[in-house]
Every structure is written in C-alpha cells, then in structure tokens.
Design a protein around this motif. Structure first.
Motif, PDB file in Angstrom:
ATOM      1  N   HIS A 249      -0.112 -29.250  19.650  1.00 39.68           N
ATOM      2  CA  HIS A 249      -0.681 -29.519  21.080  1.00 39.68           C
ATOM      3  C   HIS A 249      -2.237 -29.512  21.092  1.00 39.68           C
ATOM      4  CE1 HIS A 249       3.237 -28.389  22.451  1.00 39.68           C
ATOM      5  NE2 HIS A 249       3.363 -27.328  21.718  1.00 39.68           N
ATOM      6  N   PRO A 250      -3.141 -30.479  21.488  1.00 38.36           N
ATOM      7  CA  PRO A 250      -4.288 -30.974  21.310  1.00 38.36           C
ATOM      8  C   PRO A 250      -4.914 -29.748  22.250  1.00 38.36           C
ATOM      9  CG  PRO A 250      -3.444 -32.702  22.539  1.00 38.36           C
ATOM     10  CD  PRO A 250      -2.142 -32.034  21.757  1.00 38.36           C
ATOM     11  N   SER A 251      -4.239 -29.413  23.331  1.00 38.39           N
ATOM     12  CA  SER A 251      -4.908 -28.528  24.317  1.00 38.39           C
ATOM     13  C   SER A 251      -3.975 -27.579  24.966  1.00 38.39           C
ATOM     14  CB  SER A 251      -5.793 -29.142  25.182  1.00 38.39           C
ATOM     15  OG  SER A 251      -4.982 -30.024  26.012  1.00 38.39           O
ATOM     16  N   VAL A 252      -4.125 -26.004  24.677  1.00 37.21           N
ATOM     17  CA  VAL A 252      -3.238 -25.184  25.149  1.00 37.21           C
ATOM     18  C   VAL A 252      -4.063 -24.324  26.014  1.00 37.21           C
ATOM     19  CG1 VAL A 252      -1.805 -23.090  24.635  1.00 37.21           C
ATOM     20  CG2 VAL A 252      -1.663 -25.231  23.296  1.00 37.21           C
ATOM     21  N   LEU A 253      -3.753 -24.045  27.324  1.00 41.44           N
ATOM     22  CA  LEU A 253      -4.692 -23.378  28.207  1.00 41.44           C
ATOM     23  C   LEU A 253      -4.681 -21.840  27.793  1.00 41.44           C
ATOM     24  CD1 LEU A 253      -6.284 -22.988  30.849  1.00 41.44           C
ATOM     25  CD2 LEU A 253      -4.056 -22.530  31.964  1.00 41.44           C
ATOM     26  N   ALA A 254      -6.022 -21.217  27.715  1.00 41.20           N
ATOM     27  CA  ALA A 254      -6.084 -19.969  27.569  1.00 41.20           C
ATOM     28  C   ALA A 254      -7.126 -19.502  28.395  1.00 41.20           C
ATOM     29  CB  ALA A 254      -6.467 -19.657  25.809  1.00 41.20           C
ATOM     30  N   LEU A 255      -7.045 -18.240  28.903  1.00 41.54           N
ATOM     31  CA  LEU A 255      -8.170 -17.486  29.955  1.00 41.54           C
ATOM     32  C   LEU A 255      -8.927 -16.563  29.330  1.00 41.54           C
ATOM     33  CD1 LEU A 255      -5.609 -17.288  33.030  1.00 41.54           C
ATOM     34  CD2 LEU A 255      -7.086 -19.470  32.148  1.00 41.54           C
ATOM     35  N   TYR A 256     -10.200 -16.957  29.177  1.00 43.23           N
ATOM     36  CA  TYR A 256     -10.995 -15.908  28.515  1.00 43.23           C
ATOM     37  C   TYR A 256     -11.961 -15.212  29.312  1.00 43.23           C
ATOM     38  CZ  TYR A 256     -15.232 -14.557  25.652  1.00 43.23           C
ATOM     39  OH  TYR A 256     -16.245 -13.900  25.255  1.00 43.23           O
ATOM     40  N   THR A 257     -11.776 -13.937  29.128  1.00 42.13           N
ATOM     41  CA  THR A 257     -12.584 -12.857  30.043  1.00 42.13           C
ATOM     42  C   THR A 257     -13.530 -12.005  29.428  1.00 42.13           C
ATOM     43  OG1 THR A 257     -11.059 -12.815  31.563  1.00 42.13           O
ATOM     44  CG2 THR A 257     -12.549 -11.316  31.924  1.00 42.13           C
ATOM     45  N   GLU A 258     -14.864 -12.002  29.671  1.00 43.83           N
ATOM     46  CA  GLU A 258     -15.807 -11.144  28.713  1.00 43.83           C
ATOM     47  C   GLU A 258     -15.782 -10.004  29.365  1.00 43.83           C
ATOM     48  OE1 GLU A 258     -19.562 -12.868  27.035  1.00 43.83           O
ATOM     49  OE2 GLU A 258     -19.059 -14.767  28.190  1.00 43.83           O
TER      50      GLU A 258
ATOM     51  N   ASP B  64       6.294 -22.527  17.840  1.00 48.10           N
ATOM     52  CA  ASP B  64       5.189 -22.879  18.607  1.00 48.10           C
ATOM     53  C   ASP B  64       4.330 -21.688  19.013  1.00 48.10           C
ATOM     54  OD1 ASP B  64       3.635 -24.350  20.425  1.00 48.10           O
ATOM     55  OD2 ASP B  64       5.306 -25.298  21.723  1.00 48.10           O
ATOM     56  N   ALA B  65       4.867 -20.986  19.511  1.00 48.51           N
ATOM     57  CA  ALA B  65       4.249 -19.771  20.000  1.00 48.51           C
ATOM     58  C   ALA B  65       3.391 -19.048  18.969  1.00 48.51           C
ATOM     59  CB  ALA B  65       5.227 -18.603  20.459  1.00 48.51           C
ATOM     60  N   GLY B  66       3.969 -19.099  17.721  1.00 47.13           N
ATOM     61  CA  GLY B  66       3.027 -18.505  16.504  1.00 47.13           C
ATOM     62  C   GLY B  66       1.794 -19.382  16.163  1.00 47.13           C
ATOM     63  N   GLU B  67       2.045 -20.719  16.299  1.00 53.59           N
ATOM     64  CA  GLU B  67       0.683 -21.715  16.466  1.00 53.59           C
ATOM     65  C   GLU B  67      -0.090 -21.354  17.443  1.00 53.59           C
ATOM     66  OE1 GLU B  67       1.829 -25.796  16.380  1.00 53.59           O
ATOM     67  OE2 GLU B  67       3.121 -25.576  14.614  1.00 53.59           O
ATOM     68  N   ARG B  68       0.204 -21.140  18.536  1.00 53.32           N
ATOM     69  CA  ARG B  68      -0.779 -20.633  19.665  1.00 53.32           C
ATOM     70  C   ARG B  68      -1.393 -19.346  19.344  1.00 53.32           C
ATOM     71  NH1 ARG B  68       1.878 -23.199  24.942  1.00 53.32           N
ATOM     72  NH2 ARG B  68       2.822 -24.855  23.948  1.00 53.32           N
ATOM     73  N   LEU B  69      -0.563 -18.468  18.904  1.00 48.45           N
ATOM     74  CA  LEU B  69      -1.255 -16.934  18.506  1.00 48.45           C
ATOM     75  C   LEU B  69      -2.162 -17.069  17.376  1.00 48.45           C
ATOM     76  CD1 LEU B  69       2.003 -14.875  18.867  1.00 48.45           C
ATOM     77  CD2 LEU B  69       0.011 -14.695  20.464  1.00 48.45           C
ATOM     78  N   ALA B  70      -2.031 -17.946  16.456  1.00 44.14           N
ATOM     79  CA  ALA B  70      -2.851 -18.135  15.430  1.00 44.14           C
ATOM     80  C   ALA B  70      -4.075 -18.690  15.919  1.00 44.14           C
ATOM     81  CB  ALA B  70      -2.291 -19.083  14.182  1.00 44.14           C
ATOM     82  N   ALA B  71      -4.007 -19.750  16.686  1.00 38.42           N
ATOM     83  CA  ALA B  71      -5.093 -20.262  17.422  1.00 38.42           C
ATOM     84  C   ALA B  71      -6.133 -19.536  18.038  1.00 38.42           C
ATOM     85  CB  ALA B  71      -4.569 -21.705  18.203  1.00 38.42           C
ATOM     86  N   ALA B  72      -5.529 -18.654  19.012  1.00 35.28           N
ATOM     87  CA  ALA B  72      -6.000 -17.580  19.631  1.00 35.28           C
ATOM     88  C   ALA B  72      -7.017 -16.543  18.890  1.00 35.28           C
ATOM     89  CB  ALA B  72      -5.109 -16.562  20.563  1.00 35.28           C
ATOM     90  N   ILE B  73      -6.276 -16.233  17.528  1.00 37.80           N
ATOM     91  CA  ILE B  73      -6.857 -15.193  16.503  1.00 37.80           C
ATOM     92  C   ILE B  73      -8.007 -16.083  16.288  1.00 37.80           C
ATOM     93  CG2 ILE B  73      -6.684 -14.402  14.292  1.00 37.80           C
ATOM     94  CD1 ILE B  73      -5.251 -12.609  16.181  1.00 37.80           C
ATOM     95  N   ALA B  74      -7.920 -17.258  15.600  1.00 39.57           N
ATOM     96  CA  ALA B  74      -8.972 -18.153  15.189  1.00 39.57           C
ATOM     97  C   ALA B  74     -10.066 -18.386  16.035  1.00 39.57           C
ATOM     98  CB  ALA B  74      -8.544 -19.653  14.548  1.00 39.57           C
ATOM     99  N   TRP B  75      -9.830 -18.655  17.422  1.00 41.01           N
ATOM    100  CA  TRP B  75     -10.778 -18.539  18.456  1.00 41.01           C
ATOM    101  C   TRP B  75     -11.608 -17.556  18.784  1.00 41.01           C
ATOM    102  CZ3 TRP B  75     -12.806 -16.904  23.026  1.00 41.01           C
ATOM    103  CH2 TRP B  75     -13.327 -17.808  23.660  1.00 41.01           C
ATOM    104  N   LEU B  76     -10.979 -16.374  18.832  1.00 43.20           N
ATOM    105  CA  LEU B  76     -11.607 -14.942  18.738  1.00 43.20           C
ATOM    106  C   LEU B  76     -12.478 -14.821  17.667  1.00 43.20           C
ATOM    107  CD1 LEU B  76      -8.789 -12.922  20.626  1.00 43.20           C
ATOM    108  CD2 LEU B  76     -10.890 -13.645  21.479  1.00 43.20           C
ATOM    109  N   HIS B  77     -12.220 -14.936  16.591  1.00 48.11           N
ATOM    110  CA  HIS B  77     -12.992 -14.774  15.412  1.00 48.11           C
ATOM    111  C   HIS B  77     -13.878 -15.557  15.086  1.00 48.11           C
ATOM    112  CE1 HIS B  77     -10.568 -11.566  13.083  1.00 48.11           C
ATOM    113  NE2 HIS B  77      -9.429 -12.478  13.200  1.00 48.11           N
ATOM    114  N   GLY B  78     -13.697 -17.007  15.750  1.00 45.34           N
ATOM    115  CA  GLY B  78     -14.926 -17.837  15.870  1.00 45.34           C
ATOM    116  C   GLY B  78     -15.844 -17.698  16.895  1.00 45.34           C
ATOM    117  N   HIS B  79     -15.582 -16.566  17.726  1.00 46.19           N
ATOM    118  CA  HIS B  79     -16.699 -16.233  18.831  1.00 46.19           C
ATOM    119  C   HIS B  79     -17.213 -14.799  18.588  1.00 46.19           C
ATOM    120  CE1 HIS B  79     -15.097 -19.998  20.732  1.00 46.19           C
ATOM    121  NE2 HIS B  79     -16.244 -19.752  21.369  1.00 46.19           N
ATOM    122  N   GLY B  80     -17.045 -14.288  17.301  1.00 44.37           N
ATOM    123  CA  GLY B  80     -17.461 -12.992  16.909  1.00 44.37           C
ATOM    124  C   GLY B  80     -16.554 -11.741  17.108  1.00 44.37           C
TER     125      GLY B  80
END
Length: 189
Positions: free
Chosen positions: A32-41, A102-118
């Motif tokens: 999936h090229p774009s999966v929605l995620a809602l980020y809250t600081e 598919d869910a696992g891929e999304r969870l891995a992408a979420a982990i990577a995104w969060l690590h990439g943002h510190g």
C-alpha cells in the motif's frame, strides 16, 4: 480475502478533513503506497510514543480509539493511530485472520515512522480485532520491536509468550469469549 481499500479511502476522506486533534500522515508498506495514520504530539517533547490500533471494521479516529489517542498525547505520549486493514461492512470476523500479514506490514511501517521521528520507546495499545492483529504480528518477530503492549478486549490466546510488559485489559462485562481467554492467559502467564 484482501483489505477493502476503497472503504479505507472513504474513511480517510471523511476523517482527515474533520480532525480536531493531531495530523494525518501517510505510511507506505510493500502493498500500500499510502496508509492513513493519525499523529498527535504531546504538549512537551518526549521520546515515548504509543501506536493505537483500532478493532474490527472501523478507522483510526473511531470512538474509543480517538479518545485514547488524544488522552495519551495529553498525558505526555506521542500517538500514532494507524488504519488497519478492514473487510467490507458485511465481512466475517473469522475472515480477518487473512489480513494479519497486511496488518503486520502497517505496524512495521508505524514503528519505522516513529523511530524516524526520534521516538526511542514505543508501546502499543490495541482493541479487539486490533489486539488479535498485534498478537499475530508480535509472534512473527525475531526481536523485541516494542517496549510494552496493552491489548484491550482481546479474544484470542497469546500466540507466543510476550518478551515485553503486557497489561491485558478486559471489561467486567466483556464478551464471554474475551473473559474466558483472559482468565486462561492470566493462569498461564
């Protein structure tokens, strides 16, 4: 059985323009090229984050999930609520197991995104079918990819002995299946 991406897109078109708390971000996975995620600081800088995972057939700002993602941010955790794969509205609960990779891929992408943002320390809070999806994903991991997990109303047994702290949350009047499995998880833990 594949995810109903058209249904996911309709939700994104409804949810994103109405966001009051947080921002939409888009995660890419192998399928999936774009999966929605809602980020809250949170109000103050932190290196701690929580991935919030919704249950069967809903979206990342649905009722309980929307409340959790905002309340956790208010309490000092960055949150990332991820759109998990869903079936059509008439999809059967048992068919969701085929969406777990598919869910696992999304969870891995979420982990990577969060690590990439510190964010160095990551927990997961997951509800119902989302807890079953996280359970299956964690069972496939060779290393410890999260720091803690809170399954809420999980209706499946632990797929593998957890390697991190787990707070297994069950409501007093939850479904009989959830209550029974929670007792067996507690007895074996």
């Amino acid at each position: 059985v594949v995810a109903d991406t058209a249904r996911e897109a309709r939700w994104a078109n409804e949810v994103v323009p109405q966001l009051v708390v947080g921002d939409a971000v888009w995660l890419a996975t192998a399928h999936h090229p774009s999966v929605l995620a809602l980020y809250t600081e949170p109000p103050a800088a932190t290196r701690n984050a929580v991935i919030v995972v919704h249950g069967l057939g809903v979206h990342p700002d649905w009722n309980l999930i929307g409340v959790l993602r905002a309340a956790l941010a208010d309490r000092g955790f960055a949150t990332l609520s991820v759109q998990m794969p869903v079936l059509a509205a008439d999809g059967r609960r048992d068919d969701y197991a085929e969406l777990f990779p598919d869910a696992g891929e999304r969870l891995a992408a979420a982990i990577a995104w969060l690590h990439g943002h510190g964010y160095a320390r990551i927990a997961v809070v997951s509800h119902s079918m989302g807890a079953a999806m996280v359970n299956a994903w964690l069972a496939e991991q060779d290393e410890n990819v999260i720091d803690a997990w809170v399954p809420v109303g999980m209706f499946v047994p632990m797929a593998r002995q957890p390697r991190h702290p787990v707070l297994d949350v069950v409501a007093e009047r939850d479904f009989p299946e959830v209550l029974s499995l929670a007792r067996s998880r507690a007895a074996s833990g």
